[in-house]
Design a protein around this motif. Structure first.
Motif, PDB file in Angstrom:
ATOM      1  N   ARG A 125       0.821  -1.212   0.000  1.00 24.82           N
ATOM      2  CA  ARG A 125       0.000   0.000   0.000  1.00 24.82           C
ATOM      3  C   ARG A 125       0.854   1.261   0.000  1.00 24.82           C
ATOM      4  NH1 ARG A 125      -3.211   0.180   4.898  1.00 24.82           N
ATOM      5  NH2 ARG A 125      -4.275   1.927   3.892  1.00 24.82           N
ATOM      6  N   LEU A 126       1.942   1.252   0.740  1.00 23.60           N
ATOM      7  CA  LEU A 126       2.831   2.414   0.791  1.00 23.60           C
ATOM      8  C   LEU A 126       3.449   2.698  -0.570  1.00 23.60           C
ATOM      9  CD1 LEU A 126       4.551   1.608   4.196  1.00 23.60           C
ATOM     10  CD2 LEU A 126       3.405   3.777   3.687  1.00 23.60           C
ATOM     11  N   LEU A 127       3.941   1.652  -1.214  1.00 25.41           N
ATOM     12  CA  LEU A 127       4.576   1.841  -2.514  1.00 25.41           C
ATOM     13  C   LEU A 127       3.556   2.263  -3.563  1.00 25.41           C
ATOM     14  CD1 LEU A 127       7.018  -1.224  -2.504  1.00 25.41           C
ATOM     15  CD2 LEU A 127       7.578   1.183  -2.087  1.00 25.41           C
ATOM     16  N   ASP A 128       2.351   1.672  -3.513  1.00 24.13           N
ATOM     17  CA  ASP A 128       1.293   2.055  -4.457  1.00 24.13           C
ATOM     18  C   ASP A 128       0.894   3.517  -4.277  1.00 24.13           C
ATOM     19  OD1 ASP A 128       1.298  -0.474  -5.512  1.00 24.13           O
ATOM     20  OD2 ASP A 128      -0.530  -1.147  -4.487  1.00 24.13           O
ATOM     21  N   ALA A 129       0.952   4.001  -3.024  1.00 20.49           N
ATOM     22  CA  ALA A 129       0.572   5.384  -2.740  1.00 20.49           C
ATOM     23  C   ALA A 129       1.710   6.367  -2.996  1.00 20.49           C
ATOM     24  CB  ALA A 129       0.117   5.499  -1.286  1.00 20.49           C
ATOM     25  N   GLY A 130       2.885   5.849  -3.368  1.00 20.87           N
ATOM     26  CA  GLY A 130       4.016   6.729  -3.648  1.00 20.87           C
ATOM     27  C   GLY A 130       4.688   7.278  -2.417  1.00 20.87           C
ATOM     28  N   VAL A 131       4.475   6.643  -1.265  1.00 20.16           N
ATOM     29  CA  VAL A 131       5.115   7.095  -0.026  1.00 20.16           C
ATOM     30  C   VAL A 131       6.564   6.618  -0.018  1.00 20.16           C
ATOM     31  CG1 VAL A 131       5.074   6.950   2.494  1.00 20.16           C
ATOM     32  CG2 VAL A 131       2.919   7.019   1.206  1.00 20.16           C
ATOM     33  N   GLU A 132       7.465   7.509   0.401  1.00 19.90           N
ATOM     34  CA  GLU A 132       8.878   7.133   0.487  1.00 19.90           C
ATOM     35  C   GLU A 132       9.057   6.092   1.592  1.00 19.90           C
ATOM     36  OE1 GLU A 132      11.395   7.970  -1.404  1.00 19.90           O
ATOM     37  OE2 GLU A 132      10.167   9.261  -2.694  1.00 19.90           O
ATOM     38  N   VAL A 133       9.559   4.937   1.221  1.00 17.83           N
ATOM     39  CA  VAL A 133       9.809   3.854   2.176  1.00 17.83           C
ATOM     40  C   VAL A 133      11.308   3.603   2.230  1.00 17.83           C
ATOM     41  CG1 VAL A 133       9.330   1.466   2.793  1.00 17.83           C
ATOM     42  CG2 VAL A 133       7.578   2.826   1.628  1.00 17.83           C
ATOM     43  N   GLY A 134      11.851   3.507   3.418  1.00 12.38           N
ATOM     44  CA  GLY A 134      13.278   3.286   3.569  1.00 12.38           C
ATOM     45  C   GLY A 134      13.635   1.815   3.565  1.00 12.38           C
ATOM     46  N   PRO A 135      14.705   1.448   4.243  1.00 13.01           N
ATOM     47  CA  PRO A 135      15.092   0.038   4.319  1.00 13.01           C
ATOM     48  C   PRO A 135      14.021  -0.791   5.026  1.00 13.01           C
ATOM     49  CG  PRO A 135      16.890   1.473   5.017  1.00 13.01           C
ATOM     50  CD  PRO A 135      15.685   2.336   4.898  1.00 13.01           C
ATOM     51  N   VAL A 136      13.807  -2.000   4.537  1.00 14.10           N
ATOM     52  CA  VAL A 136      12.825  -2.912   5.121  1.00 14.10           C
ATOM     53  C   VAL A 136      13.454  -4.303   5.167  1.00 14.10           C
ATOM     54  CG1 VAL A 136      10.527  -3.942   4.934  1.00 14.10           C
ATOM     55  CG2 VAL A 136      10.896  -1.582   4.181  1.00 14.10           C
ATOM     56  N   ALA A 137      13.313  -4.975   6.306  1.00 14.07           N
ATOM     57  CA  ALA A 137      13.842  -6.332   6.450  1.00 14.07           C
ATOM     58  C   ALA A 137      12.726  -7.277   6.861  1.00 14.07           C
ATOM     59  CB  ALA A 137      14.960  -6.367   7.489  1.00 14.07           C
ATOM     60  N   GLU A 138      12.856  -8.523   6.447  1.00 19.91           N
ATOM     61  CA  GLU A 138      11.942  -9.582   6.878  1.00 19.91           C
ATOM     62  C   GLU A 138      12.686 -10.536   7.795  1.00 19.91           C
ATOM     63  OE1 GLU A 138      10.002 -11.836   3.885  1.00 19.91           O
ATOM     64  OE2 GLU A 138       8.768 -10.171   3.153  1.00 19.91           O
ATOM     65  N   SER A 139      11.988 -10.965   8.836  1.00 26.54           N
ATOM     66  CA  SER A 139      12.530 -11.971   9.735  1.00 26.54           C
ATOM     67  C   SER A 139      11.682 -13.225   9.608  1.00 26.54           C
ATOM     68  CB  SER A 139      12.514 -11.462  11.181  1.00 26.54           C
ATOM     69  OG  SER A 139      12.933 -12.456  12.076  1.00 26.54           O
ATOM     70  N   ALA A 192      21.302 -12.090   9.252  1.00 21.93           N
ATOM     71  CA  ALA A 192      21.334 -12.739  10.566  1.00 21.93           C
ATOM     72  C   ALA A 192      20.665 -14.092  10.464  1.00 21.93           C
ATOM     73  CB  ALA A 192      20.621 -11.872  11.610  1.00 21.93           C
ATOM     74  N   ARG A 193      21.177 -15.050  11.235  1.00 24.01           N
ATOM     75  CA  ARG A 193      20.620 -16.407  11.240  1.00 24.01           C
ATOM     76  C   ARG A 193      19.783 -16.602  12.499  1.00 24.01           C
ATOM     77  NH1 ARG A 193      24.252 -20.278  11.981  1.00 24.01           N
ATOM     78  NH2 ARG A 193      25.793 -18.828  12.859  1.00 24.01           N
ATOM     79  N   LEU A 194      18.674 -17.324  12.350  1.00 26.38           N
ATOM     80  CA  LEU A 194      17.783 -17.592  13.467  1.00 26.38           C
ATOM     81  C   LEU A 194      17.849 -19.066  13.840  1.00 26.38           C
ATOM     82  CD1 LEU A 194      14.647 -15.579  12.256  1.00 26.38           C
ATOM     83  CD2 LEU A 194      16.402 -14.839  13.895  1.00 26.38           C
ATOM     84  N   PRO A 195      17.525 -19.398  15.094  1.00 26.66           N
ATOM     85  CA  PRO A 195      17.520 -20.817  15.479  1.00 26.66           C
ATOM     86  C   PRO A 195      16.491 -21.603  14.672  1.00 26.66           C
ATOM     87  CG  PRO A 195      17.436 -19.383  17.411  1.00 26.66           C
ATOM     88  CD  PRO A 195      17.209 -18.516  16.218  1.00 26.66           C
ATOM     89  N   GLY A 196      16.754 -22.888  14.532  1.00 27.32           N
ATOM     90  CA  GLY A 196      15.842 -23.743  13.794  1.00 27.32           C
ATOM     91  C   GLY A 196      16.472 -24.196  12.492  1.00 27.32           C
ATOM     92  N   ASP A 197      15.670 -24.234  11.440  1.00 28.08           N
ATOM     93  CA  ASP A 197      16.175 -24.654  10.143  1.00 28.08           C
ATOM     94  C   ASP A 197      17.296 -23.731   9.681  1.00 28.08           C
ATOM     95  OD1 ASP A 197      14.251 -26.627  10.145  1.00 28.08           O
ATOM     96  OD2 ASP A 197      12.799 -25.402   9.030  1.00 28.08           O
ATOM     97  N   ASP A 198      18.216 -24.285   8.911  1.00 27.86           N
ATOM     98  CA  ASP A 198      19.391 -23.530   8.487  1.00 27.86           C
ATOM     99  C   ASP A 198      19.044 -22.298   7.663  1.00 27.86           C
ATOM    100  OD1 ASP A 198      21.478 -26.487   7.981  1.00 27.86           O
ATOM    101  OD2 ASP A 198      20.992 -25.329   9.782  1.00 27.86           O
ATOM    102  N   ASP A 199      17.915 -22.326   6.978  1.00 28.63           N
ATOM    103  CA  ASP A 199      17.600 -21.214   6.086  1.00 28.63           C
ATOM    104  C   ASP A 199      16.767 -20.121   6.760  1.00 28.63           C
ATOM    105  OD1 ASP A 199      15.328 -22.729   6.348  1.00 28.63           O
ATOM    106  OD2 ASP A 199      14.799 -22.726   4.224  1.00 28.63           O
ATOM    107  N   ARG A 200      16.518 -20.243   8.070  1.00 30.47           N
ATOM    108  CA  ARG A 200      15.779 -19.187   8.779  1.00 30.47           C
ATOM    109  C   ARG A 200      16.711 -18.009   9.010  1.00 30.47           C
ATOM    110  NH1 ARG A 200      11.417 -19.782  12.142  1.00 30.47           N
ATOM    111  NH2 ARG A 200      12.611 -19.013  13.920  1.00 30.47           N
ATOM    112  N   SER A 201      16.255 -16.822   8.618  1.00 29.56           N
ATOM    113  CA  SER A 201      17.170 -15.681   8.654  1.00 29.56           C
ATOM    114  C   SER A 201      16.406 -14.370   8.795  1.00 29.56           C
ATOM    115  CB  SER A 201      17.997 -15.646   7.360  1.00 29.56           C
ATOM    116  OG  SER A 201      17.157 -15.359   6.246  1.00 29.56           O
ATOM    117  N   VAL A 202      17.178 -13.305   8.959  1.00 28.28           N
ATOM    118  CA  VAL A 202      16.686 -11.935   8.812  1.00 28.28           C
ATOM    119  C   VAL A 202      17.391 -11.381   7.579  1.00 28.28           C
ATOM    120  CG1 VAL A 202      16.454  -9.668   9.875  1.00 28.28           C
ATOM    121  CG2 VAL A 202      16.445 -11.719  11.315  1.00 28.28           C
ATOM    122  N   HIS A 203      16.622 -10.897   6.618  1.00 27.13           N
ATOM    123  CA  HIS A 203      17.192 -10.497   5.336  1.00 27.13           C
ATOM    124  C   HIS A 203      16.510  -9.236   4.830  1.00 27.13           C
ATOM    125  CE1 HIS A 203      13.978 -13.518   4.874  1.00 27.13           C
ATOM    126  NE2 HIS A 203      13.556 -12.734   3.896  1.00 27.13           N
TER     127      HIS A 203
END
Length: 245
Positions: A125-139, A192-203
């Motif tokens: 919604r932010l990108l569709d509205a043209g709002v400036e969005v900075g860095p974003v990470a998923e965990s 960053a790596r998270l506990p659990g499966d090897d591919d769990r991360s913050v990216h």
């Protein structure tokens, strides 16, 4: 005489080789870890070493029942230790090859931390509205992190009105919806790596090359998305707004 000197020289050479072998060796920078950390620091995000996952869903800190495995700093002095200095971050990254890193919030930047589904909806919604969005990470533990400018620290502490959204490490469970990481808090910084499966991360979803936006420009979208995914705003502290005199 020369033979004796040569013998000493040979022994010294072998000793030097042994000592070099005892020193920590810089680890291979798999996946550009060091480059990503330096990019975050170059964007002004102060970093400090953090714990990392250990076998069996444990934390490298070896604390029995660690409540936040692989998600906390290794030093109690993390706030003063946090830095953007390139040489220091290179040393940490090379001599602590498994370490995650945290970034201390409330100095240069804050982080608005929301449930992953709500964050993805809000980002669209932010990108569709043209709002400036900075860095974003998923965990991969189900959160999305929006990096913003900090609200700042007034010279007069009486001018500071705490926000009910403010999240400190010890109050994480009190904010299941939107958490506002400001002074005295931190988040894991990618990679960053998270506990659990090897591919769990913050990216990164959007990298640190994006300028930090004003947090208030994102807050309405994030609280609205959280309300839809978690419940009515009246049932949660997510309707509080940061105020200053």
């Amino acid at each position: 005489m020369s033979a004796e000197f040569g013998g000493r020289s040979g022994r010294q050479s072998r000793l030097s080789q042994w000592l070099r072998g005892r020193r920590p060796k810089p680890a291979a920078d798999e996946g550009g870890r060091e480059a990503l950390l330096l990019a975050a620091a170059g964007a002004g995000l102060p970093l400090a070493p953090a714990a990392h996952p250990a076998p069996g869903y444990r934390c490298s800190c070896d604390r029995v029942g660690c409540p936040t495995p692989a998600r906390h700093p290794v030093s109690f002095a993390w706030q003063t230790q946090s830095t953007t200095e390139r040489a220091q971050i290179e040393r940490w990254a090379r001599h602590q090859p498994q370490a995650n890193f945290i970034t201390a919030t409330g100095m240069v930047h804050d982080v608005l931390d929301v449930p992953l589904d709500a964050g993805r909806e809000a980002l669209t919604r932010l990108l569709d509205a043209g709002v400036e969005v900075g860095p974003v990470a998923e965990s991969d533990d189900g959160r999305m992190l929006f990096f913003t400018l900090t609200r700042g620290t007034p010279e007069d502490e009486d001018e500071w009105w705490p926000c009910e959204l403010d999240c400190h490490p010890e109050t994480m469970d009190e904010h299941p919806g939107l958490r506002w990481h400001c002074r005295g808090s931190y988040v894991l910084v990618p990679p960053a790596r998270l506990p659990g499966d090897d591919d769990r991360s913050v990216h990164w979803v959007r990298g640190p090359e994006h300028p930090l936006p004003d947090p208030l420009s994102l807050l309405e979208y994030l609280t609205d998305s959280c309300a839809r995914h978690i419940g009515e705003q009246s049932d949660h502290p997510g309707t509080a707004w940061p105020l200053r005199r």
